[in-house]
Design a protein around this motif. Structure first.
Motif, PDB file in Angstrom:
ATOM      1  N   ILE A 501       0.893  -1.199  -0.028  1.00 39.26           N
ATOM      2  CA  ILE A 501      -0.009   0.048   0.058  1.00 39.26           C
ATOM      3  C   ILE A 501       0.891   1.336  -0.047  1.00 39.26           C
ATOM      4  N   ALA A 502       0.688   2.030  -0.976  1.00 38.74           N
ATOM      5  CA  ALA A 502       1.549   3.212  -1.156  1.00 38.74           C
ATOM      6  C   ALA A 502       0.494   4.393  -0.695  1.00 38.74           C
ATOM      7  N   MET A 503       1.215   5.594  -0.468  1.00 39.04           N
ATOM      8  CA  MET A 503       0.208   6.891  -0.103  1.00 39.04           C
ATOM      9  C   MET A 503       0.296   7.604  -1.285  1.00 39.04           C
ATOM     10  N   SER A 504      -0.953   8.490  -1.558  1.00 37.60           N
ATOM     11  CA  SER A 504      -1.380   9.071  -2.952  1.00 37.60           C
ATOM     12  C   SER A 504       0.019  10.181  -2.960  1.00 37.60           C
ATOM     13  N   SER A 505      -0.088  10.737  -1.781  1.00 36.54           N
ATOM     14  CA  SER A 505       1.103  12.008  -1.861  1.00 36.54           C
ATOM     15  C   SER A 505       2.458  11.616  -2.427  1.00 36.54           C
ATOM     16  N   GLU A 506       2.609  10.424  -2.351  1.00 36.53           N
ATOM     17  CA  GLU A 506       3.912   9.934  -2.911  1.00 36.53           C
ATOM     18  C   GLU A 506       4.035   9.270  -4.332  1.00 36.53           C
ATOM     19  N   ASN A 511       6.718   7.489  -9.380  1.00 35.72           N
ATOM     20  CA  ASN A 511       6.648   6.767  -8.276  1.00 35.72           C
ATOM     21  C   ASN A 511       5.517   5.748  -8.123  1.00 35.72           C
ATOM     22  N   TRP A 512       5.400   4.715  -7.697  1.00 34.09           N
ATOM     23  CA  TRP A 512       4.330   3.726  -7.679  1.00 34.09           C
ATOM     24  C   TRP A 512       3.814   3.084  -6.310  1.00 34.09           C
ATOM     25  N   GLY A 513       2.824   2.240  -6.344  1.00 35.18           N
ATOM     26  CA  GLY A 513       2.684   1.428  -5.342  1.00 35.18           C
ATOM     27  C   GLY A 513       1.728   0.311  -5.879  1.00 35.18           C
ATOM     28  N   TYR A 514       1.361  -0.869  -5.306  1.00 35.39           N
ATOM     29  CA  TYR A 514       0.463  -1.893  -5.808  1.00 35.39           C
ATOM     30  C   TYR A 514      -1.084  -1.040  -5.490  1.00 35.39           C
ATOM     31  N   ASN A 515      -1.940  -1.587  -6.540  1.00 27.74           N
ATOM     32  CA  ASN A 515      -3.140  -1.072  -6.271  1.00 27.74           C
ATOM     33  C   ASN A 515      -3.560   0.555  -6.126  1.00 27.74           C
ATOM     34  N   ALA A 537      -8.035 -15.552   8.768  1.00 29.44           N
ATOM     35  CA  ALA A 537      -9.091 -16.375   8.556  1.00 29.44           C
ATOM     36  C   ALA A 537      -8.430 -17.445   7.522  1.00 29.44           C
ATOM     37  N   CYS A 538      -7.396 -17.494   6.971  1.00 28.90           N
ATOM     38  CA  CYS A 538      -7.087 -18.511   5.873  1.00 28.90           C
ATOM     39  C   CYS A 538      -6.039 -19.392   6.677  1.00 28.90           C
ATOM     40  N   LYS A 539      -5.978 -20.606   6.001  1.00 29.36           N
ATOM     41  CA  LYS A 539      -5.179 -21.586   6.574  1.00 29.36           C
ATOM     42  C   LYS A 539      -3.761 -21.475   5.928  1.00 29.36           C
ATOM     43  N   PHE A 540      -3.274 -20.436   6.078  1.00 24.67           N
ATOM     44  CA  PHE A 540      -1.850 -20.067   5.554  1.00 24.67           C
ATOM     45  C   PHE A 540      -1.018 -20.354   7.172  1.00 24.67           C
ATOM     46  N   GLN A 541       0.345 -20.765   6.731  1.00 25.99           N
ATOM     47  CA  GLN A 541       1.205 -20.726   7.823  1.00 25.99           C
ATOM     48  C   GLN A 541       2.259 -19.844   8.123  1.00 25.99           C
ATOM     49  N   GLY A 542       1.908 -18.639   7.371  1.00 24.08           N
ATOM     50  CA  GLY A 542       2.817 -17.344   7.610  1.00 24.08           C
ATOM     51  C   GLY A 542       2.658 -16.535   6.374  1.00 24.08           C
ATOM     52  N   PHE A 543       3.141 -15.230   6.355  1.00 25.95           N
ATOM     53  CA  PHE A 543       2.839 -14.274   5.475  1.00 25.95           C
ATOM     54  C   PHE A 543       4.223 -13.643   5.346  1.00 25.95           C
ATOM     55  N   CYS A 544       4.107 -12.815   4.331  1.00 21.86           N
ATOM     56  CA  CYS A 544       5.360 -11.655   3.997  1.00 21.86           C
ATOM     57  C   CYS A 544       4.783 -10.402   3.204  1.00 21.86           C
ATOM     58  N   TYR A 545       4.848  -9.330   4.097  1.00 24.95           N
ATOM     59  CA  TYR A 545       4.160  -8.397   3.803  1.00 24.95           C
ATOM     60  C   TYR A 545       5.197  -7.404   2.893  1.00 24.95           C
ATOM     61  N   THR A 546       4.821  -6.832   1.808  1.00 29.35           N
ATOM     62  CA  THR A 546       5.546  -5.973   0.968  1.00 29.35           C
ATOM     63  C   THR A 546       4.973  -4.416   1.353  1.00 29.35           C
ATOM     64  N   GLN A 547       6.235  -3.647   1.810  1.00 33.49           N
ATOM     65  CA  GLN A 547       7.494  -4.000   2.186  1.00 33.49           C
ATOM     66  C   GLN A 547       8.124  -3.183   3.235  1.00 33.49           C
ATOM     67  N   LEU A 548       9.481  -3.386   3.544  1.00 32.03           N
ATOM     68  CA  LEU A 548       9.788  -2.654   4.769  1.00 32.03           C
ATOM     69  C   LEU A 548      10.114  -1.028   4.556  1.00 32.03           C
ATOM     70  N   THR A 549      10.721  -0.888   3.241  1.00 33.33           N
ATOM     71  CA  THR A 549      11.329   0.352   2.761  1.00 33.33           C
ATOM     72  C   THR A 549      10.808   0.847   1.556  1.00 33.33           C
ATOM     73  N   ASP A 550      10.528   1.976   1.269  1.00 31.45           N
ATOM     74  CA  ASP A 550      10.400   2.463  -0.185  1.00 31.45           C
ATOM     75  C   ASP A 550      11.864   2.170  -0.658  1.00 31.45           C
ATOM     76  N   VAL A 551      11.746   1.962  -2.109  1.00 35.93           N
ATOM     77  CA  VAL A 551      12.861   1.731  -2.892  1.00 35.93           C
ATOM     78  C   VAL A 551      12.958   2.376  -4.287  1.00 35.93           C
ATOM     79  N   GLN A 552      13.496   3.437  -3.927  1.00 40.56           N
ATOM     80  CA  GLN A 552      13.517   4.318  -5.253  1.00 40.56           C
ATOM     81  C   GLN A 552      12.119   4.603  -5.974  1.00 40.56           C
ATOM     82  N   GLN A 553      11.770   4.227  -7.193  1.00 39.51           N
ATOM     83  CA  GLN A 553      10.512   4.641  -7.632  1.00 39.51           C
ATOM     84  C   GLN A 553       9.207   3.686  -7.041  1.00 39.51           C
TER      85      GLN A 553
END
Length: 582
Positions: A501-506, A511-515, A537-553
């Motif tokens: 998730i990006a912020m519209s001001s950025e 520059n871009w984000g997903y969705n 609520a899903c039977k996943f055994q873990g996740f990975c959120y995108t992402q830690l820092t902004d990277v360039q664009q």
């Protein structure tokens, strides 16, 4: 102020006697490739520019900051050899893509691969007093070569960034006697309270080895044994530290570490000493398909971490910068990171061990399937795994990501076979970790996990979308979850990319984000919480959120490039670390 990287560069296998070679080097571009003809290897010709090693010329930390494409680079540095040294290793933590090294005009080594460390004995080329090392780096910007997130056009596009050419990690000399430990493995086994591995000596001259193990300052084992030439297997049994609880195990909550000194002897004389450490821990999948740490279920809350800095690109500005990234991740509720498309500076894994932080090790991708790509990926990946197998924090390998470099893997038998080859090559070097063979979609039949990438705007339909009954017919992001002919057979399923998730001001000036971007912090938190509600609520055994820092664009980080948080960290933590019922 000029950045300096003068800490010992390889903390997990440390020798006490060493000489840093980071800092100011002579440097030049060689666009016409005339350096050999001009005599650069001899080290007697001035190169004209200065560069701050280990920072790449494309970034400001190098002192140059030129983003144009230069495929051939030359480096030169003079150094004084300390007196009384018997033999010397010249070591590089990262240098790309093809590196040739000369010492006092003598060719020492050719190494291919940007991300794998390498070294060579340069003793016979050294002289008392002043010496000269020259390095030529050639990067053809060829998409058949492993690049990760480095653009092969030289320009930013999509989710590919300004490259890091040449020497991009630390360079140093370290000293030893008539023989040294060239490689070692150390694999803990909590089920037998032991650890085992192999010691490989450089020359096979040592006739004995010794391992001394301490825990919390107390010596718990000292073992001296004869060697078997160059390669000597070993196994060390330990007493349980606690007969009631496993208080000595390495966990996220209690990252206990044992310290080990390795020594080689020749005719009774110690010729090499190196210091390392390890955690007693085990990563496995039980008979019910549950991922376990130390035989207990572990839910992995990972953050996607690409390891870029504004001033230095792929090169961390300091060892402490890596520790800060981990500490901030933990504060936001994550218990690990998928280090994306990069084999990181060793201090990342070093601090992850200390802080109880799980890490995933991923092969930087190439992007054109051909025999050159296959050979390059296999060769460098095996070198990377040979290093990563000794990192306690490392729990999973990712040889391929989102079918990059194997774009037709869904149906192409050759590409499917290559994915299998990468899986089994990984297991042949290190069978003690899990492997997510083609992370994201078009999962292989040779894998330990099924991984899902889905950048949906909302998580409200995740429970309907993701169930065991739907996996075989699922198309997250429009790509089939499992390759054709692959059945779901009860493997653990992890949601290894989502969010972004990006912020519209950025989102401007390319520059871009997903969705769609969030308009303000409240909208961000509403969407963040909605995604995690659907996920939990899903039977996943873990996740990975995108992402830690902004990277360039790509501006979808929880942190800015300077690591300042965009949002309330405690509020992030409450959502990220919420209890998930399995």
């Amino acid at each position: 102020m000029r950045l300096l990287r003068n800490e010992y560069p390889r903390p997990q296998f440390r020798r006490d006697d060493w000489l840093p070679l980071n800092g100011e080097w002579e440097f030049c571009f060689d666009d016409k490739r005339e350096g050999v003809k001009k005599g650069y290897p001899a080290g007697k010709t001035a190169l004209g520019k200065k560069i701050n090693v280990p920072f790449s010329y494309q970034y400001e930390a190098s002192g140059i900051g030129d983003e144009e494409v230069h495929k051939t680079l030359w480096y030169k540095r003079n150094f004084t050899l300390p007196a009384g040294k018997e033999r010397a290793l010249l070591c590089f933590n990262g240098c790309g893509y093809t590196a040739d090294v000369w010492v006092n005009g003598h060719h020492a080594i050719t190494h291919k691969g940007t991300f794998a460390p390498f070294s060579c004995d340069v003793t016979d080329s050294l002289t008392a007093g002043e010496n000269t090392v020259v390095v030529r780096c050639v990067d053809e910007f060829d998409p058949s070569m492993p690049r990760g997130k480095q653009s092969w056009t030289g320009k930013r596009f999509g989710c590919w960034y300004i490259p890091n050419s040449g020497i991009w990690q630390s360079v140093w000399l370290e000293f030893f006697g008539s023989d040294c430990i060239e490689k070692h493995t150390l694999t803990p086994d909590i089920d037998t309270c032991s650890f085992s591995g192999e010691i490989t000596s450089l020359y096979g001259l040592a006739d004995e080895a010794e391992i001394t193990v301490t825990f919390r300052g107390e010596t718990v084992k000292k073992l001296r044994f004869s060697t078997d030439g160059k390669r000597t297997p070993y196994c060390v049994r330990l007493f349980e530290r606690d007969s009631v609880d496993e208080s000595h195990y390495w966990t996220c909550e209690k990252p206990n570490l044992f310290y080990a000194d390795f020594k080689l002897y020749r005719e009774g004389k110690c010729v090499d000493t190196a210091h390392t450490r390890f955690g007693m821990r085990k990563i496995s999948v039980d008979e019910h398909g549950i991922v376990c740490l130390n035989n207990k279920p572990i839910y992995q809350r990972l953050i996607l971490d690409q390891g870029y800095w504004a001033e230095s690109g792929l090169t961390p500005p300091s060892a402490e910068a890596l520790k800060t990234d981990i500490e901030l991740s933990i504060k936001m509720g994550f218990n690990g990171a998928r280090k994306h498309q990069k084999f990181e500076d060793p201090y990342f894994y070093y601090y992850a061990e200390e802080l109880g932080f799980l890490t995933w090790c991923e092969m930087p991708s190439a992007y054109r399937f051909d025999p050159d790509e296959q050979a390059a990926l296999l060769a460098e990946w095996q070198e990377i795994v040979a290093s990563a197998r000794n990192f306690t924090s490392n729990v999973c390998y990712v040889p391929l990501n989102e079918s990059w470099g194997v774009r037709k893997i869904l149906l192409d038998e050759n590409q499917q076979n290559f994915a299998r080859a990468m899986y089994f090559a990984t297991k042949s070097v290190d069978s003690s970790r899990l492997v997510s063979t083609n992370d994201g979609w078009e999962n292989s039949d040779a894998t330990d996990l099924v991984s899902v990438h889905d950048y949906s705007y909302s998580g409200k339909n995740f429970t309907e979308k993701y169930s065991e009954d739907t996996y075989e017919a699922l198309y997250p992001q429009g790509r089939k979850l499992l390759s054709y002919g692959v059945d779901y057979v009860g493997l653990p399923v992890l949601f290894t990319e989502f969010g972004g998730i990006a912020m519209s001001s950025e989102v401007k000036n390319g520059n871009w984000g997903y969705n769609s971007a969030a308009e303000n912090a409240e909208e961000f938190f509403k969407r963040y919480e909605d995604l995690f509600a659907g996920l939990s609520a899903c039977k996943f055994q873990g996740f990975c959120y995108t992402q830690l820092t902004d990277v360039q664009q790509e501006v979808n980080g929880l942190l800015r490039p300077d690591r300042t948080p965009k949002f309330d960290v405690e509020r992030i933590r409450k959502i990220t670390a919420q209890k998930i019922v399995q």
